[in-house]
Design a protein around this motif. Sequence first.
Motif, PDB file in Angstrom:
ATOM      1  N   VAL A 128       0.558  -1.181  -0.201  1.00  0.00           N
ATOM      2  CA  VAL A 128       0.340  -0.187  -0.056  1.00  0.00           C
ATOM      3  C   VAL A 128       0.665   1.783  -0.244  1.00  0.00           C
ATOM      4  CG1 VAL A 128      -1.853   0.806   1.091  1.00  0.00           C
ATOM      5  CG2 VAL A 128      -2.077  -1.210   1.455  1.00  0.00           C
ATOM      6  N   ALA A 142      -2.994   4.788   4.229  1.00  0.00           N
ATOM      7  CA  ALA A 142      -4.281   5.410   4.961  1.00  0.00           C
ATOM      8  C   ALA A 142      -5.412   5.370   4.150  1.00  0.00           C
ATOM      9  CB  ALA A 142      -4.356   5.592   6.371  1.00  0.00           C
ATOM     10  N   THR A 170      -8.924   4.373   3.372  1.00  0.00           N
ATOM     11  CA  THR A 170      -9.928   3.628   3.605  1.00  0.00           C
ATOM     12  C   THR A 170     -10.670   4.412   5.184  1.00  0.00           C
ATOM     13  OG1 THR A 170     -10.148   1.768   3.001  1.00  0.00           O
ATOM     14  CG2 THR A 170     -12.440   1.985   3.641  1.00  0.00           C
ATOM     15  N   LYS A 213     -17.073   5.472   6.720  1.00  0.00           N
ATOM     16  CA  LYS A 213     -17.685   6.135   5.798  1.00  0.00           C
ATOM     17  C   LYS A 213     -19.387   5.744   5.359  1.00  0.00           C
ATOM     18  CE  LYS A 213     -16.509   2.967   2.392  1.00  0.00           C
ATOM     19  NZ  LYS A 213     -15.392   2.250   1.286  1.00  0.00           N
ATOM     20  N   ARG A 265     -22.834   4.558   2.960  1.00  0.00           N
ATOM     21  CA  ARG A 265     -22.518   4.662   2.109  1.00  0.00           C
ATOM     22  C   ARG A 265     -23.741   5.033   0.435  1.00  0.00           C
ATOM     23  NH1 ARG A 265     -19.963   2.853   5.730  1.00  0.00           N
ATOM     24  NH2 ARG A 265     -18.215   0.672   5.605  1.00  0.00           N
ATOM     25  N   MET A 312      -9.881   2.795   8.300  1.00  0.00           N
ATOM     26  CA  MET A 312     -10.486   1.258   8.549  1.00  0.00           C
ATOM     27  C   MET A 312      -9.543   0.604   8.077  1.00  0.00           C
ATOM     28  SD  MET A 312     -12.613   2.059  10.390  1.00  0.00           S
ATOM     29  CE  MET A 312     -14.039   0.804  10.830  1.00  0.00           C
ATOM     30  N   GLN A 352      -6.458  -0.576   8.360  1.00  0.00           N
ATOM     31  CA  GLN A 352      -5.112  -0.648   8.143  1.00  0.00           C
ATOM     32  C   GLN A 352      -4.106  -1.666   7.977  1.00  0.00           C
ATOM     33  OE1 GLN A 352      -4.149   2.549   6.456  1.00  0.00           O
ATOM     34  NE2 GLN A 352      -6.689   2.332   6.438  1.00  0.00           N
ATOM     35  N   VAL A 407      -7.408 -14.343   6.027  1.00  0.00           N
ATOM     36  CA  VAL A 407      -7.481 -12.801   6.206  1.00  0.00           C
ATOM     37  C   VAL A 407      -6.777 -11.916   5.215  1.00  0.00           C
ATOM     38  CG1 VAL A 407      -7.562 -10.509   7.557  1.00  0.00           C
ATOM     39  CG2 VAL A 407      -7.882 -12.540   8.352  1.00  0.00           C
ATOM     40  N   GLU A 421      -9.261 -10.066   2.371  1.00  0.00           N
ATOM     41  CA  GLU A 421      -7.703  -8.529   1.552  1.00  0.00           C
ATOM     42  C   GLU A 421      -8.271  -9.449  -0.091  1.00  0.00           C
ATOM     43  OE1 GLU A 421      -3.747  -8.872   1.659  1.00  0.00           O
ATOM     44  OE2 GLU A 421      -4.418  -6.774   2.846  1.00  0.00           O
ATOM     45  N   HIS A 436     -11.869  -7.642  -0.459  1.00  0.00           N
ATOM     46  CA  HIS A 436     -11.956  -6.133  -0.312  1.00  0.00           C
ATOM     47  C   HIS A 436     -10.406  -5.306  -0.332  1.00  0.00           C
ATOM     48  CE1 HIS A 436     -16.142  -6.452   1.073  1.00  0.00           C
ATOM     49  NE2 HIS A 436     -16.254  -7.964   1.342  1.00  0.00           N
ATOM     50  N   GLY A 437     -10.079  -5.907  -0.430  1.00  0.00           N
ATOM     51  CA  GLY A 437      -8.414  -4.672  -0.408  1.00  0.00           C
ATOM     52  C   GLY A 437      -8.445  -4.598  -1.060  1.00  0.00           C
ATOM     53  N   ALA A 438      -7.963  -2.910  -1.723  1.00  0.00           N
ATOM     54  CA  ALA A 438      -7.611  -2.430  -3.144  1.00  0.00           C
ATOM     55  C   ALA A 438      -9.258  -1.964  -4.163  1.00  0.00           C
ATOM     56  CB  ALA A 438      -6.971  -2.779  -4.254  1.00  0.00           C
ATOM     57  N   GLN A 444     -17.280  -5.129  -7.137  1.00  0.00           N
ATOM     58  CA  GLN A 444     -17.450  -3.942  -8.023  1.00  0.00           C
ATOM     59  C   GLN A 444     -16.547  -2.709  -8.605  1.00  0.00           C
ATOM     60  OE1 GLN A 444     -20.432  -4.255  -9.761  1.00  0.00           O
ATOM     61  NE2 GLN A 444     -21.074  -2.085 -10.247  1.00  0.00           N
TER      62      GLN A 444
HETATM   63  C1  LIG Z   1      -7.788  -7.782   5.158  1.00  0.00           C
HETATM   64  C2  LIG Z   1      -7.931  -5.980   4.398  1.00  0.00           C
HETATM   65  C3  LIG Z   1      -7.063  -4.976   4.443  1.00  0.00           C
HETATM   66  C4  LIG Z   1      -6.951  -3.938   4.568  1.00  0.00           C
HETATM   67  N1  LIG Z   1      -5.819  -3.168   4.126  1.00  0.00           N
HETATM   68  C5  LIG Z   1      -6.391  -1.349   3.777  1.00  0.00           C
HETATM   69  C6  LIG Z   1      -5.142  -0.664   3.648  1.00  0.00           C
HETATM   70  O1  LIG Z   1      -4.138  -0.874   3.459  1.00  0.00           O
HETATM   71  N2  LIG Z   1      -5.475   0.611   3.534  1.00  0.00           N
HETATM   72  C7  LIG Z   1      -6.994   1.198   3.199  1.00  0.00           C
HETATM   73  O2  LIG Z   1      -6.721   1.978   3.611  1.00  0.00           O
HETATM   74  N3  LIG Z   1      -7.322   0.025   3.305  1.00  0.00           N
HETATM   75  C8  LIG Z   1      -7.867  -1.404   3.232  1.00  0.00           C
HETATM   76  N4  LIG Z   1      -8.470  -1.620   3.388  1.00  0.00           N
HETATM   77  C9  LIG Z   1      -9.798  -1.647   3.047  1.00  0.00           C
HETATM   78  C10 LIG Z   1     -10.338  -1.848   1.689  1.00  0.00           C
HETATM   79  O3  LIG Z   1      -9.835  -1.236   0.886  1.00  0.00           O
HETATM   80  C11 LIG Z   1     -11.892  -1.450   1.741  1.00  0.00           C
HETATM   81  O4  LIG Z   1     -12.209  -3.686   2.649  1.00  0.00           O
HETATM   82  C12 LIG Z   1     -13.089  -1.789   0.878  1.00  0.00           C
HETATM   83  O5  LIG Z   1     -12.651  -0.487   0.079  1.00  0.00           O
HETATM   84  C13 LIG Z   1     -14.111  -2.029   0.587  1.00  0.00           C
HETATM   85  O6  LIG Z   1     -14.659  -0.957   1.669  1.00  0.00           O
HETATM   86  P1  LIG Z   1     -15.536  -1.673   3.425  1.00  0.00           P
HETATM   87  O7  LIG Z   1     -14.938  -2.306   3.943  1.00  0.00           O
HETATM   88  O8  LIG Z   1     -16.134   0.194   3.678  1.00  0.00           O
HETATM   89  O9  LIG Z   1     -17.253  -1.753   2.703  1.00  0.00           O
HETATM   90  P2  LIG Z   1     -17.824  -1.308   1.718  1.00  0.00           P
HETATM   91  O10 LIG Z   1     -17.746   0.199   1.208  1.00  0.00           O
HETATM   92  O11 LIG Z   1     -18.934  -1.404   3.086  1.00  0.00           O
HETATM   93  O12 LIG Z   1     -18.921  -2.205   0.676  1.00  0.00           O
HETATM   94  C14 LIG Z   1     -19.280  -3.575   1.320  1.00  0.00           C
HETATM   95  C15 LIG Z   1     -20.081  -3.384  -0.190  1.00  0.00           C
HETATM   96  O13 LIG Z   1     -20.995  -2.752  -0.776  1.00  0.00           O
HETATM   97  C16 LIG Z   1     -21.101  -2.272  -1.447  1.00  0.00           C
HETATM   98  N5  LIG Z   1     -21.316  -0.795  -1.954  1.00  0.00           N
HETATM   99  C17 LIG Z   1     -20.556  -0.268  -0.790  1.00  0.00           C
HETATM  100  N6  LIG Z   1     -20.547   1.731  -1.151  1.00  0.00           N
HETATM  101  C18 LIG Z   1     -22.088   1.460  -2.079  1.00  0.00           C
HETATM  102  C19 LIG Z   1     -22.123   2.495  -2.863  1.00  0.00           C
HETATM  103  N7  LIG Z   1     -22.186   3.942  -2.627  1.00  0.00           N
HETATM  104  N8  LIG Z   1     -23.599   1.546  -3.697  1.00  0.00           N
HETATM  105  C20 LIG Z   1     -23.659   0.789  -3.789  1.00  0.00           C
HETATM  106  N9  LIG Z   1     -22.949  -0.213  -3.217  1.00  0.00           N
HETATM  107  C21 LIG Z   1     -21.667  -0.528  -2.144  1.00  0.00           C
HETATM  108  C22 LIG Z   1     -19.614  -2.640  -2.358  1.00  0.00           C
HETATM  109  O14 LIG Z   1     -18.908  -2.788  -3.230  1.00  0.00           O
HETATM  110  C23 LIG Z   1     -19.465  -4.094  -1.052  1.00  0.00           C
HETATM  111  O15 LIG Z   1     -20.204  -4.656  -1.873  1.00  0.00           O
HETATM  112  C24 LIG Z   1      -7.800  -2.866   3.792  1.00  0.00           C
HETATM  113  C25 LIG Z   1      -9.005  -4.428   3.679  1.00  0.00           C
HETATM  114  C26 LIG Z   1      -9.381  -5.562   4.324  1.00  0.00           C
HETATM  115  C27 LIG Z   1     -10.855  -6.750   4.082  1.00  0.00           C
END
Ligand SMILES: Cc1cc2nc3c(=O)[nH]c(=O)nc-3n(C[C@H](O)[C@H](O)[C@H](O)COP(=O)(O)OP(=O)(O)OC[C@H]3O[C@@H](n4cnc5c(N)ncnc54)[C@H](O)[C@@H]3O)c2cc1C
Length: 485
Positions: free
Chosen positions: A103, A147, A149, A152, A155, A186, A188, A439, A444, A447-449, A453
């Motif tokens: 990252v 960092a 995420t 939110k 959403r 979140m 991180q 994980v 990861e 959901h990572g990156a 969708q």
């Molecule tokens: C193991 C792991 C490591 C990670 N490491 C990092 C990191 O180092 N740094 C960092 O910044 N982030 C990190 N992330 C975060 C990652 O980028 C997010 O988990 C990802 O972007 C999804 O965001 P969320 O978890 O809030 O899920 P959500 O955004 O809540 O998504 C859940 C579901 O809802 C859908 N959704 C969300 N918003 C909308 C909308 N507006 N309309 C319709 N559908 C929607 C999504 O498509 C998905 O299907 C990590 C995640 C994981 C699991």
Amino acid sequence: MGIVTGADYIESLRGRNLKVWFLGERIAEPVDHPVIRPSINAVARTYDLAVEHPELATAWSRISGRPVNRFLHVTESVEDVVAQNKMQRRLGQLTGTCFQRCVGMDAINSLFSVTHEIDQKHGTPYQRRFRDFLVRMQEANYVIGGAMTDPKGDRSKAPAEQSDPDMFVRIVERRPGGIVLRGAKMHQTGCLNSHWILAMPTMRMRPADRDYAVVAAIPVDDPGLTFIYGRQSCDTRALEGGEIDQGNARYSGQEAMMILDDVFVPDELVFLDGETEFAAMLVERFTAYHRRSYVCKTGLGDVIIGAAALIADYNGVAAAAHVRDKLVEMAHLNESIYGAGIASSHESHETPAGNFEPDDLLANVCKHNVTRFPYEIARLAQDLAGGLVATLPSEKDFANPETGPLLRKYLKGRDGVTAEERARVLRLIENMTLGRNAVGYLTESMHGAGSPQAQRIQIARQMKLEEKKELARALAGIPGKAGTE
Ligand SMILES: Cc1cc2nc3c(=O)[nH]c(=O)nc-3n(C[C@H](O)[C@H](O)[C@H](O)COP(=O)(O)OP(=O)(O)OC[C@H]3O[C@@H](n4cnc5c(N)ncnc54)[C@H](O)[C@@H]3O)c2cc1C
């Protein structure tokens, strides 16, 4: 001199008095905590790789005029972008988990070009500040966490529309000499194991979101930061003593929630402040790097394919046609991920700032495959493992004088393989498909990156449907322009 070896790195993390919470308690020294330490070992492995294989894990930097760790290097050629992927796969193979540095690497590369373009438009000093920051990081050979995420909240709403304004990290005060940040980030990855964090916006911003359009570098030991450590499935096995039940006792990933409680950031460490129109550009450039960085999972895939082949061998079924075929399928899926990722890197282009950025469409295809194929690889590994992957008694039962001999008698596989060897490989498969490193290998990957969708949106934007329709029309002999008649 900066950090050189993995051991130097581990020492550099001591005594920082971080505010870290885990299982309801404040942790005095994360470095010595048995649940946290394997995640630190995984980052330490990146330093040792740079010592063992400088050609793979270091690069000569035009910015610092010296060799630097590849995780801190701004790409200067297509070969540099490709080399990142090769290093990532190797580290996945060596650790079987997330080694937590991609990252930061992808953040510095995207910020390098975006700060240049903001400066071109607004006459801001962001790139000069960013280069100065980067030189400091390269000289000290630090770990940078990225960092993005935010929590939110709802959403369906933009940052400025949330009922609680802290649902996205924001500037709560602009003072002479700096800004004050509040909010949380979140999931991180490796944040406690980093020396510095780059806080960045998580999505496009509108003019009303001005206070949320911020990029800032923050030292991890800033007193305004609190970390609440994320649980991982089976994490407390590290507290039980022994190592077999952990599956991979040496290495794990790390995620924590990071709270920013009015953190002051001096101007010199601010690289975006209110230029809302550049938030989307930053997110898109970052994900172009980061979504093809997920070739790291093919290194983990190599480990799990190896574990599946081993257990089939230990069980005496290695020669069965369906077993061979399942291993071929796993390799096919794994290489399909790698193929898209490495192709994205090979198709890199030069940005106006002079660094090189991977192909966005192929990066999204790579990451989209990653949201699916590891799950199928994990399913096939569990198929070949047999039910014992989920019902195996504990290491303590092996050690017990009454039950140990029974387990050693009944749990051995083919001749020449001990019950302990079988248990070790089963625990590794469990670790990667159900336990701590699931994980990194599965969730990861999902959901990572960005969740699946997010990639489909990028693929839809770039799939050039009109051009494809033209191709079909030309060959089918249909006159006129598609959609115009
Ligand atoms: C193991 C792991 C490591 C990670 N490491 C990092 C990191 O180092 N740094 C960092 O910044 N982030 C990190 N992330 C975060 C990652 O980028 C997010 O988990 C990802 O972007 C999804 O965001 P969320 O978890 O809030 O899920 P959500 O955004 O809540 O998504 C859940 C579901 O809802 C859908 N959704 C969300 N918003 C909308 C909308 N507006 N309309 C319709 N559908 C929607 C999504 O498509 C998905 O299907 C990590 C995640 C994981 C699991």
